[in-house]
Write an enzyme that holds these catalytic residues in place. Structure first.
Site, PDB file in Angstrom:
ATOM      1  N   HIS A   5       0.816  -1.213   0.000  1.00 51.82           N
ATOM      2  CA  HIS A   5       0.000   0.000   0.000  1.00 51.82           C
ATOM      3  C   HIS A   5       0.849   1.262   0.000  1.00 51.82           C
ATOM      4  CE1 HIS A   5      -2.437   3.072   2.389  1.00 51.82           C
ATOM      5  NE2 HIS A   5      -3.046   2.976   1.224  1.00 51.82           N
ATOM      6  N   HIS A  41       0.497  10.713  -1.930  1.00 50.27           N
ATOM      7  CA  HIS A  41      -0.760  10.538  -1.207  1.00 50.27           C
ATOM      8  C   HIS A  41      -1.178  11.817  -0.511  1.00 50.27           C
ATOM      9  CE1 HIS A  41      -3.724   9.175   1.700  1.00 50.27           C
ATOM     10  NE2 HIS A  41      -3.806   8.019   1.055  1.00 50.27           N
TER      11      HIS A  41
END
Length: 275
Positions: A5, A41
């Protein structure tokens, strides 16, 4: 599939592969016009992770192309799937089509190299909300206009926003898409999540004749107990910040004879049929 991830900087690609991942997910940040700029992110993100690491998107594609190209010194045979977490929720839905055009063009130029020694991994387009479905049209139109529709065989679609499964199906029907479809279910590792929607997705996947889900995965799992729960339900994949924990759970007696890591020989667009 064990999906590492938020693998946004170059150095984390090998780090997550060394921990046991055979797939990586990375975030794609767009400018206001739908141009893919960085793997990034941003804040907030999962507990215990640095949210701000990044790379230039085209340079990242160049790097993972090498990691997924047999014969390249950087080649890692275990990396078979790239999941592009498209941060379309940060831009206007009116720019989703343009974003699809841009991502397809950059994959053609920097990852697939338009057929000249490109990377071999499968590509999963993670789209946050059904309202951004125009991204898929822009992406597919670009492959067609550029004369490279053969890459559709390598590309899958996944809506990740935990929306109603029937609403997702309606959008896929509208797009004429009924294959190469994954379904994610999950929440940031900071919070707990029940399994109601996950179980519904698995039920649809296993319904004979249902075309709109071929694989289901749970995200973002860090606790071994939740990994076990998901495996017992029958997921095809797990996204985790800790791939080594998933590997360890898979080796437990309960799971060792039921699951194995996917390889390049496994088609991610086909429903798994137990022997």
């Amino acid at each position: 599939w064990i999906m590492g991830h938020m693998v946004n900087p170059f150095e984390q690609v090998d780090e997550f592969l060394n921990l046991g991942a055979n797939a990586i997910e990375f975030d794609i940040d767009f400018d206001e016009n739908g141009i893919a700029k960085y793997t990034h992110h941003g804040i907030p993100c999962d507990c215990g992770r640095l949210c701000t690491k990044s790379a230039v998107f085209t340079e990242y594609l160049d790097y993972v192309r090498q990691v997924t190209s047999p014969g390249d010194p950087k080649f890692r045979k275990e990396l078979v799937l790239l999941a592009l977490d498209l941060k379309l929720q940060r831009i206007s839905s009116e720019k989703a089509y343009a974003a699809g055009v841009d991502v397809a063009t950059k994959l053609l130029d920097h990852y697939w190299k338009r057929g000249w020694n490109g990377g071999r991994a499968y590509i999963l387009l993670n789209i946050p909300l059904v309202e951004d479905y125009e991204f898929i049209k822009g992406f597919k139109d670009t492959l067609r206009k550029e004369g490279h529709e053969q890459y559709n065989a390598k590309v899958g679609i996944n809506f990740t926003g935990n929306e109603d499964l029937d609403e997702i199906r309606k959008v896929l029907e509208k797009l004429g898409e009924d294959e190469h479809i994954w379904q994610a279910d999950g929440i940031t590792s900071c919070f707990a999540r029940g399994t109601d929607r996950l179980e519904k997705a698995l039920e649809k996947r296993d319904t004979p004749g249902y075309k709109y889900i071929s694989k289901v995965y749970a995200w973002t799992l860090v606790r071994s107990s939740i990994m076990r729960r998901s495996l017992r339900l029958g997921v095809d994949g797990v996204m985790s910040n800790n791939p080594d924990r998933v590997v360890k759970v898979l080796k437990e007696k309960e799971f060792a004879n039921k699951f194995r890591l996917a390889t390049y020989a496994d088609n991610p667009w086909e429903k798994f049929t137990p022997i």
